[in-house]
Write an enzyme that holds these catalytic residues in place. Structure first.
Site, short mmCIF file in Angstrom:
data_model
loop_
_atom_site.label_atom_id
_atom_site.label_comp_id
_atom_site.label_asym_id
_atom_site.label_seq_id
_atom_site.Cartn_x
_atom_site.Cartn_y
_atom_site.Cartn_z
N HIS A 189 5.15 7.47 9.56
CA HIS A 189 6.15 6.99 8.60
C HIS A 189 7.59 7.14 9.06
O HIS A 189 8.51 7.17 8.25
CB HIS A 189 5.96 7.68 7.23
CG HIS A 189 4.75 7.18 6.48
ND1 HIS A 189 4.45 7.55 5.20
CD2 HIS A 189 3.77 6.32 6.84
CE1 HIS A 189 3.33 6.96 4.80
NE2 HIS A 189 2.90 6.21 5.78
N GLU A 239 0.84 -1.21 0.00
CA GLU A 239 0.00 0.00 0.00
C GLU A 239 0.87 1.24 0.00
O GLU A 239 0.58 2.23 -0.68
CB GLU A 239 -0.92 -0.01 1.23
CG GLU A 239 -1.97 1.09 1.24
CD GLU A 239 -1.56 2.41 1.86
OE1 GLU A 239 -2.34 3.37 1.79
OE2 GLU A 239 -0.44 2.51 2.43
ZN LIG Z 1 -1.32 3.18 5.83
#
Ligand SMILES: [Zn+2]
Length: 651
Positions: A469, A334
């Site tokens: 992230h 993803e």
């Molecule tokens: Zn995600």
């Protein structure tokens, strides 16, 4: 990270959990073109006597997991390899308006290295706009104003981004098409011959200029040594000096060597065959790949999904069987570009023609504030699901959601918006009920809704989350700041499980086309006002499309009344309801973007994650192209008439 041995290990783990619950489970492989970083360096080469060599390793004292040698160095997925050495220009968030502003300030960005901050738009859009302006290379950094100390204490004292924290992420042009950059519209099954792939160098999804992310620790001396005009005051971040726009005297040298290869991805698919309508699928999914540990993104979602699957397993043991086929999916890739979900959807286009819904979860829990987005036909269904889920705050989730959605609470910018993770926009209040947002892009519902017209939704519980992230999105952060008692994880497991179970068992598909019609009428009102501002009062005729929207709305009102009083055999009614969303697709797709076939929702070319509604029309207005707008109004009117007639086909 997608394609690694750790990724395969988690696929095996999830597959075992699916099997334990009694799901018919397979691991599906795809071969896709993605990059890992090989050599990444960014050095300050001027002014003399000032040094910076990045990226600095992410570290804070007290974090248990940031020193693992397997942690991937900060990089941007889908950046090409490349070298650039040039004077630096600061371009704020890198929006089209920011570049216009630089133009007005007579700052030439051509051939320069442009420094932009994360936030406000999808990172791929920053690069797309920079590339259009002839920029040589892009550095994207996290400013403490957006998700660092300006927001609150930084990790490990608080949930916000520490000095060395870097936001990785794909800069692929997913608004052109998502999935494997070499196979638009085609599934990247391992047996696909190379002759059926486009060459990566020709893929519209891959930028042509090198891009890499840095921390605010690293860009500090760069920003500090920019001359030129003071930046506009709203461009000022939270580092302790005045930001100038440059160019120079700070000069950077970027050296990026990406290791691009065809790599294997592993989707895990678990099925429970429907007892009555096995060819009608209800799909519920969440991605499994992360940039580093991904405690929040995506594993708060995976944990919730596994608990929902566990619950379905208990139901199966008690003798229950779903009426429609239930499919649970753990997507891979993803983060690189919605790859695992897109390839699977492309492979199953025919099977999904009858699908009843797709339910997505991604970041399930980063805090305590519930939010949802969906197609309008599912908004009431989502509200109804939350009415039977308890909130950790007391009462039902619906009540907690309503309370948090009061105007004063809703007006504050959410942390997700601040970091550019704007998957959902605040929605217009329809029927005075709690608002559900619109779907743009940025997670795995994209292919289901925007390529195939499967009604879709996305749910999450969010909060202060500055480690997105980075290496610090890990279990230690989650235990301390995300959901220390895992009670919001329970809540999201219940929401996700109920979505799937209720939809799979529904006698009458619980779609509300009255709400859909009302929203489209509102989108057209807004577009008509914009058209008048742009082209004058009578340049574009909205009469035909407005009539079509009202026709669709009144067909929605009529069938909703019948849904409340259904016949014993609802088959024909369900077919009409199911096919209405597909009637909003056009086979030729959007102008210049044939993969995107939905005429009501698409990711914006200049907004990225955020939804552009009635995109054909609104993007023509953005471009000031009245001829294209006229043509797109006709396409939209025809689609709305088709959808209205589909609903009216049931009498
Ligand atoms: Zn995600």
């Amino acid at each position: 990270m997608a394609g690694t041995i750790e990724d395969k290990a988690t696929a095996d783990y999830v597959a075992q959990k699916f099997r334990d619950a009694g799901l018919d489970t397979e691991i599906v492989e795809y071969k896709v073109w993605i990059n890992y970083p090989a050599e990444i360096s960014v050095d300050l080469t001027a002014p003399a006597g000032v040094a910076m060599h990045g990226p600095t390793r992410e570290h804070v004292d007290g974090d248990p997991d940031d020193n693992d040698p397997r942690v991937v160095m900060p990089f941007n997925g889908m950046s090409p390899s490349g070298d650039a050495e040039a004077d630096v220009v600061y371009a704020n968030y890198g929006t089209p308006e920011d570049f216009e502003k630089l133009d007005k300030l007579k700052v030439d960005v051509h051939g320069k290295i442009v420094l932009v901050r994360y936030g406000q738009n999808f990172r791929g859009v920053k690069v797309f706009v920079a590339q259009e302006h002839g920029v040589a290379g892009v550095i994207i950094y996290s400013d403490p104003a957006d998700d660092g100390w300006r927001r609150g204490d930084k990790y490990p004292d608080g949930p916000w981004r520490p000095d060395t924290g870097v936001q990785r992420g794909s800069v692929g042009y997913m608004f052109e098409f998502p999935g494997d950059p070499t196979t638009p519209g085609v599934a990247s099954v391992p047996s696909l011959p190379d002759s059926q792939r486009i060459s990566p160098q020709k893929s519209a999804q891959i930028p042509t200029i090198p891009v890499t992310p840095l921390s605010y620790h690293d860009v500090w001396p760069v920003l500090q040594h920019l001359g030129g005009a003071d930046s506009p005051r709203e461009w000022q971040g939270a580092l302790p000096f005045t930001y100038h726009v440059g160019p120079g005297p700070a000069k950077l040298k970027m050296h990026l060597k990406q290791d691009y290869q065809f790599r294997t991805l592993w989707d895990v698919i678990g099925r429970v065959r429907g007892s009555g309508l096995p060819d009608e699928w209800v799909v519920a999914g969440n991605h499994r790949d992360a940039w580093v540990y991904g405690a929040v993104d995506p594993n708060s979602g995976t944990a919730s999904m596994l608990e929902a699957v566990h619950g379905v397993g208990e139901l199966l043991k008690s003798g229950w069987k779903p009426k429609r086929t239930l499919v649970f999916a753990s997507w891979d890739g993803e983060e690189e570009g919605l790859i695992g979900s897109t390839e699977w959807v492309e492979q199953h286009e025919a099977d999904l023609a009858n699908a009843a819904a797709y339910f997505n979860m991604d970041v399930a829990v980063s805090g305590t504030k519930f939010g949802a987005s969906s197609v309008p036909s599912l908004k009431q269904f989502l509200r109804d699901v939350t009415k039977v889920v308890p909130s950790p705050k007391g009462g039902t989730l619906y009540e907690a959601w309503q309370k948090a959605a009061q105007p004063d609470a809703a007006s504050a910018q959410s942390p997700a918006e601040a970091i550019g993770d704007t998957r959902r926009l605040p929605a217009a209040q329809v029927k005075g009920d709690v608002p559900v947002g619109d779907l743009g892009s940025g997670s795995d519902y994209t292919a289901f809704l925007q390529h195939l017209g499967v009604p879709s939704s996305d749910v999450s519980s969010s909060g202060p989350y500055g480690v997105y992230h980075s290496v610090f999105d890990n279990f230690a952060w989650f235990k301390k700041f995300g959901d220390p008692d895992f009670v919001y994880e329970q809540q999201m497991a219940r929401v996700f499980g109920l979505e799937a179970v209720r939809m799979s068992d529904a006698d009458v598909l619980p779609y509300d086309y009255e709400e859909y019609g009302k929203e489209i009428v509102a989108y057209l009102d807004a577009a008509q006002k914009r058209a008048k501002d742009k082209f004058g009062d009578h340049a574009l005729d909205f009469n035909v499309v407005n009539a079509a929207a009202h026709h669709f709305e009144s067909a929605g009102v009529k069938i909703l009344a019948k849904e409340r009083n259904p016949p014993t055999d609802a088959t024909r009614m369900n077919h009409a309801l199911r096919d209405a969303e597909r009637a909003l697709l056009v086979p030729q797709g959007l102008p210049h973007r044939p993969w995107f076939r939905h005429v009501i929702y698409a990711p914006g070319e200049y907004t990225g994650y955020a939804a552009v509604v009635i995109p054909g029309v609104n993007e023509a207005l953005d471009k000031g192209d009245s001829e294209r707008a006229r043509q797109q109004l006709a396409v939209l009117a025809a689609a709305l008439e088709r959808a209205a007639k589909t609903l009216e086909g049931y009498r």
